[in-house]
Write a protein that holds these residues in place. Structure first.
Motif, short mmCIF file in Angstrom:
data_model
loop_
_atom_site.label_atom_id
_atom_site.label_comp_id
_atom_site.label_asym_id
_atom_site.label_seq_id
_atom_site.Cartn_x
_atom_site.Cartn_y
_atom_site.Cartn_z
N GLU A 156 0.83 -1.22 0.00
CA GLU A 156 0.00 0.00 0.00
C GLU A 156 0.86 1.27 0.00
O GLU A 156 0.51 2.26 -0.63
CB GLU A 156 -0.96 -0.04 1.19
N TRP A 200 3.76 1.45 -1.48
CA TRP A 200 4.20 1.57 -2.88
C TRP A 200 3.09 2.19 -3.73
O TRP A 200 3.36 3.05 -4.56
CB TRP A 200 4.57 0.20 -3.44
N ILE A 201 1.87 1.74 -3.52
CA ILE A 201 0.73 2.28 -4.28
C ILE A 201 0.59 3.78 -4.01
O ILE A 201 0.35 4.57 -4.92
CB ILE A 201 -0.56 1.52 -3.95
N ASP A 202 0.75 4.17 -2.75
CA ASP A 202 0.63 5.59 -2.38
C ASP A 202 1.67 6.45 -3.09
O ASP A 202 1.44 7.65 -3.28
CB ASP A 202 0.76 5.77 -0.87
N ARG A 250 2.67 6.08 -6.19
CA ARG A 250 2.57 5.82 -7.64
C ARG A 250 2.80 7.07 -8.49
O ARG A 250 3.34 6.97 -9.59
CB ARG A 250 1.24 5.16 -7.98
N TYR A 259 7.57 -5.26 -7.57
CA TYR A 259 7.60 -3.83 -7.29
C TYR A 259 8.52 -3.09 -8.25
O TYR A 259 8.14 -2.05 -8.82
CB TYR A 259 8.06 -3.61 -5.84
N THR A 292 5.55 1.92 -14.73
CA THR A 292 4.84 3.14 -14.34
C THR A 292 5.60 4.37 -14.79
O THR A 292 5.03 5.33 -15.32
CB THR A 292 4.62 3.16 -12.81
N THR A 310 0.87 0.98 -11.28
CA THR A 310 1.21 0.62 -9.91
C THR A 310 -0.04 0.31 -9.10
O THR A 310 -0.05 -0.63 -8.30
CB THR A 310 2.04 1.74 -9.25
N ALA A 311 -1.10 1.09 -9.31
CA ALA A 311 -2.34 0.84 -8.57
C ALA A 311 -2.90 -0.55 -8.91
O ALA A 311 -3.25 -1.32 -8.00
CB ALA A 311 -3.37 1.92 -8.89
N GLY A 326 -0.36 -3.33 -7.82
CA GLY A 326 -0.35 -3.39 -6.36
C GLY A 326 -1.56 -4.15 -5.84
O GLY A 326 -1.44 -4.98 -4.94
#
Length: 200
Positions: free
Chosen positions: A94, A96-98, A100, A163, A170, A179-180, A183
């Motif tokens: 999460e 990592w997603i944040d 993006r 990742y 990305t 990434t979203a 992820g």
């Protein structure tokens, strides 16, 4: 604070600013395109003062890698407060997603630096960049091991490779949605993993 300590505190503050800004500017511009003057300007430090703290750009790159390592330690330290290792891994994804949007502009901070440094002939700085990635692999492997899963170190490589791959795509495609989506796929993959004694 005594007068003798004030200059020391200012020196520590300048070094800290230079290190922080080196990590950011090198991530955004890359090693070859970044000058000491760029970092000095970003840190609001006269360029002549930089040489008091860092004799070469390579020393600043090492400082930036130390900053990436410190960020990783701070992140994993926060995640370690979660009681369940699966939740720790999910929180990592999460995070990592944040990030993006940053990945779309500049890629993974450590991964892009490692790739760029690998092109150089000296082979010293790229080893240092690899050591930061190794720390992430080790921490991730510990979480899979705590879950009682088979081949925890291979699972760590799978996760960190995913990742790095999604960060690269990305960035290359300037599409944070990659990434979203990837992820979310990794989160589902984590939920699907079961220790051997949990299977029917």
């Amino acid at each position: 604070m005594t007068d003798s300590r004030k200059p020391r505190a200012r020196a520590v503050d300048k070094r800290r600013r230079l290190t922080t800004e080196a990590a950011r500017v090198l991530h955004e511009q890359g090693v070859e395109r970044t000058t000491l003057a760029d970092i000095a300007r970003a840190a609001d430090v006269p360029v002549g003062n930089v040489y008091y703290y860092f004799k070469t750009k390579d020393e600043l790159v090492l400082a930036a890698l130390s900053e990436h390592s410190a960020h990783l330690d701070a992140l994993t330290g926060r995640l370690d407060r979660l009681p369940d290792p699966r939740d720790r891994l999910k929180a990592l994804i999460e995070a990592w997603i944040d990030q993006r949007d940053v990945a779309a502009r500049h890629g993974c901070p450590t991964g892009t630096l490692a790739v760029e440094l690998d092109k150089r002939a000296d082979g010293i700085l790229d080893t240092e960049a690899g050591a930061v990635i190794r720390r992430l692999l080790d921490w991730t492997g510990q979480q899979f091991r705590a879950l009682g899963l088979s081949d925890p170190d291979d699972l760590a490589v799978t996760l960190v490779s995913a990742y790095q791959g999604m960060s690269l795509l990305t960035n290359a495609l300037r599409d944070p949605d990659i990434t979203a989506r990837q992820g979310a796929r990794l989160l589902r993959w984590l939920d699907s993993l079961e220790a051997p004694n949990q299977t029917a």
